[in-house]
Scaffold this motif. Structure first.
Motif, short mmCIF file in Angstrom:
data_model
loop_
_atom_site.label_atom_id
_atom_site.label_comp_id
_atom_site.label_asym_id
_atom_site.label_seq_id
_atom_site.Cartn_x
_atom_site.Cartn_y
_atom_site.Cartn_z
N SER A 34 -53.30 -47.38 -31.14
CA SER A 34 -53.57 -46.38 -32.17
C SER A 34 -52.52 -45.28 -32.08
O SER A 34 -51.73 -45.24 -31.12
CB SER A 34 -54.97 -45.78 -31.98
N GLY A 35 -52.54 -44.39 -33.05
CA GLY A 35 -51.67 -43.23 -33.01
C GLY A 35 -50.47 -43.28 -33.93
O GLY A 35 -49.71 -42.32 -34.01
N THR A 71 -49.66 -50.92 -34.66
CA THR A 71 -49.85 -49.64 -35.33
C THR A 71 -48.51 -49.25 -35.96
O THR A 71 -47.47 -49.33 -35.31
CB THR A 71 -50.37 -48.56 -34.36
N CYS A 129 -52.84 -46.93 -26.19
CA CYS A 129 -53.28 -48.32 -26.10
C CYS A 129 -54.43 -48.38 -25.10
O CYS A 129 -54.21 -48.21 -23.89
CB CYS A 129 -52.14 -49.22 -25.66
N GLN A 145 -56.14 -52.18 -27.66
CA GLN A 145 -56.35 -51.52 -28.94
C GLN A 145 -55.34 -50.39 -29.07
O GLN A 145 -55.43 -49.38 -28.38
CB GLN A 145 -57.76 -50.95 -29.03
#
Length: 124
Positions: A6-7, A118, A21, A4
Motif C-alpha cells: 500500500s501507499g 501499488t 508492505c 499486502q
C-alpha cells in the motif's frame, strides 16, 4: 505467506512517498524481503532488498541514495521510503519475499511470494 502493499499514489517530481508492505506467514529470521517495480513496456526491476538477520540492504543503482528500505519486526511490515522521486520512478511497485538467503537479492526469480502491486506516478 501473504503480502499486502500500500501507499502508492501521485507525487510531484522531487517529492517523497512511503510504501508499506504488510507481511504475514513469513518467519522474519532467515528471510529476504524486496521491492520490485514494473513500468509499462519495461521489464520488472529489482529496486531494494532487506535481508535478515543483520538487516543488510541492497539497492539498484537507479534508486541508490534516494530510496531507503526498512522493516518493523513488531508490526511485520516492510517500508520503502522514496525521496527525490523522478518521473522515471513511475511504475507499479510490488513487494516480494522468500525464506532463506539468496545471492541474487534483486532477481525476481528468487522470490516465490508476491503481493499485489501499488501504483506510483511521478509527475514532472
Amino acid at each position: 505467506v501473504q503480502l499486502q502493499a500500500s501507499g502508492g499514489g501521485l507525487v510531484q517530481a522531487g517529492g517523497s512517498l512511503r510504501l508499506s508492505c504488510a507481511v504475514s506467514g513469513l518467519t522474519f529470521g532467515n528471510s529476504a524481503i524486496a521491492w520490485f517495480r514494473q513500468a509499462p513496456g519495461k521489464e520488472r526491476e529489482g529496486v531494494a532488498c532487506i535481508v535478515s538477520d543483520n538487516d543488510d540492504t541492497v539497492y539498484s543503482d537507479s534508486v541508490k541514495g534516494r530510496f531507503t528500505i526498512s522493516r518493523d519486526y513488531l508490526q511485520d511490515t516492510m517500508y520503502l521510503q522514496m525521496n527525490s522521486v523522478k518521473p522515471e520512478d513511475t511504475a507499479v511497485y510490488h513487494c516480494a519475499s522468500r525464506q532463506g538467503m539468496t545471492r541474487l537479492p534483486l532477481d525476481s526469480n528468487e522470490y516465490p511470494y508476491w503481493g499485489q502491486g501499488t501504483q506510483v506516478t511521478v509527475s514532472s
